[in-house]
Design a protein around this motif. Sequence first.
Motif, PDB file in Angstrom:
ATOM      1  N   PHE A  84      -9.353   4.422   6.019  1.00 33.47           N
ATOM      2  CA  PHE A  84      -9.410   5.241   7.225  1.00 33.47           C
ATOM      3  C   PHE A  84      -8.070   5.392   7.944  1.00 33.47           C
ATOM      4  O   PHE A  84      -7.860   6.380   8.639  1.00 33.47           O
ATOM      5  N   GLY A  85      -7.205   4.379   7.815  1.00 34.85           N
ATOM      6  CA  GLY A  85      -5.925   4.479   8.512  1.00 34.85           C
ATOM      7  C   GLY A  85      -5.093   5.626   7.986  1.00 34.85           C
ATOM      8  O   GLY A  85      -4.434   6.345   8.726  1.00 34.85           O
ATOM      9  N   GLY A  86      -5.111   5.793   6.682  1.00 36.01           N
ATOM     10  CA  GLY A  86      -4.396   6.919   6.084  1.00 36.01           C
ATOM     11  C   GLY A  86      -2.901   6.768   6.087  1.00 36.01           C
ATOM     12  O   GLY A  86      -2.171   7.769   6.148  1.00 36.01           O
ATOM     13  N   VAL A  87      -2.407   5.539   6.005  1.00 34.54           N
ATOM     14  CA  VAL A  87      -0.952   5.332   6.007  1.00 34.54           C
ATOM     15  C   VAL A  87      -0.313   6.032   4.813  1.00 34.54           C
ATOM     16  O   VAL A  87       0.658   6.791   4.951  1.00 34.54           O
ATOM     17  N   GLN A  88      -0.834   5.768   3.625  1.00 32.29           N
ATOM     18  CA  GLN A  88      -0.258   6.354   2.431  1.00 32.29           C
ATOM     19  C   GLN A  88      -0.401   7.877   2.444  1.00 32.29           C
ATOM     20  O   GLN A  88       0.525   8.610   2.081  1.00 32.29           O
ATOM     21  N   GLN A  89      -1.552   8.356   2.870  1.00 36.79           N
ATOM     22  CA  GLN A  89      -1.756   9.807   2.917  1.00 36.79           C
ATOM     23  C   GLN A  89      -0.808  10.474   3.909  1.00 36.79           C
ATOM     24  O   GLN A  89      -0.318  11.580   3.659  1.00 36.79           O
ATOM     25  N   LEU A  90      -0.548   9.803   5.044  1.00 34.86           N
ATOM     26  CA  LEU A  90       0.360  10.389   6.031  1.00 34.86           C
ATOM     27  C   LEU A  90       1.787  10.438   5.489  1.00 34.86           C
ATOM     28  O   LEU A  90       2.530  11.395   5.762  1.00 34.86           O
ATOM     29  N   ARG A  91       2.165   9.429   4.720  1.00 36.52           N
ATOM     30  CA  ARG A  91       3.487   9.469   4.077  1.00 36.52           C
ATOM     31  C   ARG A  91       3.599  10.704   3.190  1.00 36.52           C
ATOM     32  O   ARG A  91       4.615  11.410   3.187  1.00 36.52           O
ATOM     33  N   GLU A  92       2.528  10.954   2.427  1.00 40.42           N
ATOM     34  CA  GLU A  92       2.542  12.107   1.523  1.00 40.42           C
ATOM     35  C   GLU A  92       2.579  13.420   2.292  1.00 40.42           C
ATOM     36  O   GLU A  92       3.241  14.383   1.891  1.00 40.42           O
ATOM     37  N   ILE A  93       1.891  13.454   3.442  1.00 38.87           N
ATOM     38  CA  ILE A  93       1.907  14.665   4.263  1.00 38.87           C
ATOM     39  C   ILE A  93       3.313  14.956   4.770  1.00 38.87           C
ATOM     40  O   ILE A  93       3.784  16.104   4.751  1.00 38.87           O
ATOM     41  N   THR A 810     -20.676   0.695  24.055  1.00 43.12           N
ATOM     42  CA  THR A 810     -19.898   0.057  22.995  1.00 43.12           C
ATOM     43  C   THR A 810     -18.525  -0.311  23.512  1.00 43.12           C
ATOM     44  O   THR A 810     -17.946   0.388  24.336  1.00 43.12           O
ATOM     45  N   VAL A 811     -18.029  -1.415  23.009  1.00 41.78           N
ATOM     46  CA  VAL A 811     -16.681  -1.870  23.313  1.00 41.78           C
ATOM     47  C   VAL A 811     -15.911  -1.882  22.015  1.00 41.78           C
ATOM     48  O   VAL A 811     -16.429  -2.329  20.984  1.00 41.78           O
ATOM     49  N   GLY A 812     -14.690  -1.373  22.054  1.00 40.32           N
ATOM     50  CA  GLY A 812     -13.916  -1.266  20.823  1.00 40.32           C
ATOM     51  C   GLY A 812     -12.698  -2.149  20.811  1.00 40.32           C
ATOM     52  O   GLY A 812     -12.144  -2.505  21.849  1.00 40.32           O
ATOM     53  N   VAL A 813     -12.285  -2.517  19.602  1.00 37.72           N
ATOM     54  CA  VAL A 813     -11.051  -3.280  19.376  1.00 37.72           C
ATOM     55  C   VAL A 813     -10.130  -2.398  18.554  1.00 37.72           C
ATOM     56  O   VAL A 813     -10.499  -1.933  17.468  1.00 37.72           O
ATOM     57  N   LEU A 814      -8.922  -2.131  19.069  1.00 36.93           N
ATOM     58  CA  LEU A 814      -7.958  -1.301  18.346  1.00 36.93           C
ATOM     59  C   LEU A 814      -7.290  -2.098  17.235  1.00 36.93           C
ATOM     60  O   LEU A 814      -6.925  -3.264  17.435  1.00 36.93           O
ATOM     61  N   VAL A 815      -7.118  -1.465  16.088  1.00 35.58           N
ATOM     62  CA  VAL A 815      -6.313  -2.027  14.991  1.00 35.58           C
ATOM     63  C   VAL A 815      -5.328  -0.935  14.588  1.00 35.58           C
ATOM     64  O   VAL A 815      -5.754   0.172  14.233  1.00 35.58           O
ATOM     65  N   SER A 816      -4.043  -1.216  14.667  1.00 36.52           N
ATOM     66  CA  SER A 816      -3.046  -0.174  14.397  1.00 36.52           C
ATOM     67  C   SER A 816      -1.932  -0.704  13.520  1.00 36.52           C
ATOM     68  O   SER A 816      -1.707  -1.920  13.423  1.00 36.52           O
ATOM     69  N   THR A 817      -1.239   0.226  12.870  1.00 35.32           N
ATOM     70  CA  THR A 817      -0.106  -0.142  12.020  1.00 35.32           C
ATOM     71  C   THR A 817       0.875   1.019  11.981  1.00 35.32           C
ATOM     72  O   THR A 817       0.481   2.188  12.122  1.00 35.32           O
ATOM     73  N   ALA A 818       2.152   0.716  11.833  1.00 32.89           N
ATOM     74  CA  ALA A 818       3.187   1.749  11.794  1.00 32.89           C
ATOM     75  C   ALA A 818       3.237   2.408  10.424  1.00 32.89           C
ATOM     76  O   ALA A 818       2.963   1.778   9.397  1.00 32.89           O
ATOM     77  N   VAL A 819       3.593   3.669  10.420  1.00 35.05           N
ATOM     78  CA  VAL A 819       3.798   4.418   9.174  1.00 35.05           C
ATOM     79  C   VAL A 819       5.294   4.448   8.902  1.00 35.05           C
ATOM     80  O   VAL A 819       6.055   5.038   9.674  1.00 35.05           O
TER      81      VAL A 819
END
Length: 1143
Positions: A84-93, A810-819
């Motif tokens: 779901f994060g799409g790190v690799q896909q965003l690199r390709e974009i 609902t309460v959410g927890v963010l999980v993020s990573t740099a591209v």
Amino acid sequence: MAVPARTCGASRPGPARTARPWPGCGPQPGPGARRPLSLLLPSLLLLPLLAAPGASAYSFPQQHTMQHWARRLEQEVDGVMRIFGGVQQLREIYKDNRNLFEVQENEPQKLVEKVAGDIESLLDRKVQALKRLADAAENFQKAHRWQDNIKVRTPALPPAPRDDPESEDVERGSKASTLTLDFIEDPNFKNKVNYSYTAVQIPTDIYKGSTVILNELNWTEALENVFIENRRQDPTLLWQVFGSATGVTRYYPAAPWRAPKKIDLYDVRRRPWYIQGASSPKDMVIIVDVSGSVSGLTLKLMKTSVCEMLDTLSDDDYVNVASFNEKAQPVSCFTHLVQANVRNKKVFKEAVQGMVAKGTTGYKAGFEYAFDQLQNSNITRANCNKMIMMFTDGGEDRVQDVFEKYNWPNRTVRVFTFSVGQHNYDVTPLQWMACANKGYYFEIPSIGAIRINTQEYLDVLGRPMVLAGKEAKQVQWTNVYEDALEGGLGLVVTGTLPVFNLTQDGPGEKKNQLILGVMGIDVALNDIKRLTPNYTLGANGYVFAIDLNGYVLLHPNLKPQTTNFREPVTLDFLDAELEDENKEEIRRSMIDGNKGHKQIRTLVKSLDERYIDEVIRNYTWVPIRSTNYSLGLVLPPYSTFYLQANLSDQILQVKCKWPDFEFLLPSSFESEGHVFIAPREYCKDLNASDNNTEFLKNFIELMEKVTPDSKQCNNFLLHNLILDTGITQQLVERVWRDQDLNTYSLLAVFAATDGGITRVFPNKAAEDWTENPEPFNASFYRRSLDNYGYVFKPPHQDTLLRPLELENDTVGVLVSTAVELSLGGRTLRPAVVGVKLDLEAWAEKFKVLASNRTHQDQPQKQCGPSSHCEMDCEVNNEDLLCVLIDDGGFLVLSNQNHQWDQVGRFFSEVDANLMLALYNNSFYTRKESYDYQAACAPQPPGNLGAAPRGVFVPTIADFLNLAWWTSAAACGLGREGAPWPEEFKRAMEQDPAEAEGSSETRESSCVMKQTQYYFGSVNASYNAIIDCGNCSRLFHAQRLTNTNLLFVVAEKPLCSQCEAGRLLQKETHSDGPEQCELVQRPRYRRGPHICFDYNATEDTSDCGRGASFPPSLGVLVSLQLLLLLGLPPRPQPQVHAHASRRL
């Protein structure tokens, strides 16, 4: 915290738990007693996992079991982020759209030199205007003919209509002559101004009908044309001000003066910029006579006088205060001269209040102490003007032998003497001391004389400057301080230039040696910031500047929550950042005016000040020529390069319309996800709004009007925004749209970019999105750039719903990573992607992953009557606590349902015993620092007791002189039990900042202690014991790879006898570090490069008087009536606008 030892070897009761001996009896280590890992590991190998024969029992999980659970957790997080994060896909974009942008380089040395040059050019234009003003003022005063019977003539100007809301009555001068002016709101000043006139302010305690004042108003009026011409040559000029040594302030453009609730204490001679420009730096020792004859009112007057004297000192000065009778001793813990900064002066002011009168007068002891202080060369000091200020009620000893020993024949130390109180002592010895040592003698018979007589010594110190002539005509730039006009320019610096009296008393007479005043021109910090690169440096890059004291002029962390315009804003570079040896070295080099570059590993606070990250930063610095400032640039390695959109070809293809513009329209949000755009200044005509929906609406409306090549827009910002709109839309199309978020218990997926786009999918998730729409100001964005792997961010506890409400919300927890992109060998991080986890669903998933089940549908394993089983986080959640804690020590997930509403809390508030054990075993490190820019609510007055310590009854002269109010407010004189009308008592009890024009109750500046925790050096996985006799607990802790999480499994406590000290993370009110210790290791600084403290031609014959300007007769009569009637005093307007070309 010491805990009573329990019986060694006692079995531990508990349902379905193994009875076993507990190693170690003794107290739980406190916060200061951290246990080395090397001492722990051998004992852990001997821990038995016993079960009673034939009994059904669960044992604490083995280490390899918990390591297996940790790997499952790591794999689950990684799998979800990959899908779901799409790190690799965003690199390709990005690579697929390579033709739409260029990769530009930030070259630190070139950047910092360009910005320094731009700032130098900006300030140089102000310097030229200052010089024109100072030269003109000296010539106007020289040409002026003194008039003994001068009167004010009212100009024949038509008054503005009385119902005009943009016009105000402004008093012109004495005789109550007024002029109604039209004022227009000016965006540069954020205030109403009139560019056709100047205005004048006169201190409350100065009689505006005095001959001296009227002559001053007469000759300074000619400055109006110079002010106007300066603005014509440089329309960016802000306030132009002449501060006269008589107290008159003439400023341009004319503007209504603040309307204070009570008393206007403003006196230009006490402004930081005036003090800095009127004399060279000072080394001052204040000695106070506390012999038995000094008691009651006289001692109170002395205490107040010392407070007022301290307020005439700036950060370039050094001071100490001592009391004397037969012996001399410092009033505070400071044993030598210390910098006259805000915090040191506060220590003095508090210490002075404790002085007690006793013994006999010993001038010799006082002066010998003072000279010894000034001769101490082993300390940091100003090394310019040296002076002794003595406050006494009188005496006969001239201590000539002391002056012969320490000061004659060169007389390098000036002596100023102050006769305090009303008495019949012979003042000749005091006058002689001052006259024999190039000083001045003053009389302070009552509180009304304090302010004026504790500041006029500056005229004496200005003599060598005046006599030095052009050599002393050097512009100085001040510390940062708040613009005095309420709601005006905010934080400013001021260029100052002294104005000298060029007249001579007669043919062949000596040159006049009086300083006329100081000319000043303000520069708003915001104008300097505009010269620095904004968005090309990335979210974590920035520009900063410091002065010779190491105080910041520019810094992203320079954000005073409240300011008192009586004091400069002095935030040291080492307090603006987390101090370390590398930064000390950088600071020293910048103060010395050197160029430099250094890559360092350092600690930084997160934007929300909850986390600490260890990062790599590149520092580059150069001096700003012709100023006291030095400029620095800070860049993370990943910000060496940045993207610059080039949409020209694409714009032509769509017939000069914006490409991908439709994906910004709200009509596309349902299918493409909600778009937040950073509230940046894309175009000049774009209306700003704090509401992002409204801002987006304004942006869309403007884009439909302007062309892509419009000159009114910032093409870099605009093109990058449009580029990232299309990039993130393609991420929706390729990754997000076809995925079922519910399958993985996700509330949302998102992407944020350097270009200012934050796209949240699906659209309904935007309703609960609370992150800052400006990615550069979003904590998750900046932390993701600085950390490899997945960064978890639980919701802040203040935003959590209560347990009963969790069922419907609902309460959410963010999980993020740099591209991270690598394009042609150049690496950069232009975006951050992530997911928002459903807290409840992932808490259930967490239990399964940390259990003996392989998947959620598998039935739970049952432990038979004769079998032995390991506990897990699902089946045994009544006995076993399993949590995920982030790198700041905040709870992220728990297997305990009742702790779900505590997610986001510091874990010590959830389980103090376990958090302390994690800290003591080096899983966490603590960092403490101080926030010197905090704001605190006003403290209610304390109960001083039934009986007052002393009652000060002012004389009728004091009541009739407004100066008594100003001095009383400054040092708290007479607050205890004074039998005055209530309005007078309240006036004296008010904060000086409030008295000087606050329109409402002001918060006060205070110091807050901040404590953050971050991961320590332990990366291993191991078990440990919280040792507390038969209340001991086993726990296991392990870092999760590629995340900022710590996985902890522990036995739940069964007794409370092992309560340990709770680690605190909340910000707390503090007095700051101990000042008495700090002054023993002062930070490096340098004073101004010039010093004028001696001139052989100085005439020292004028060395003593005690007079001051008489108070206004109208004010005297009003006050007498108010006293009789008990009515509240009405503030006297003190702003004057001069429209006529002559008086």
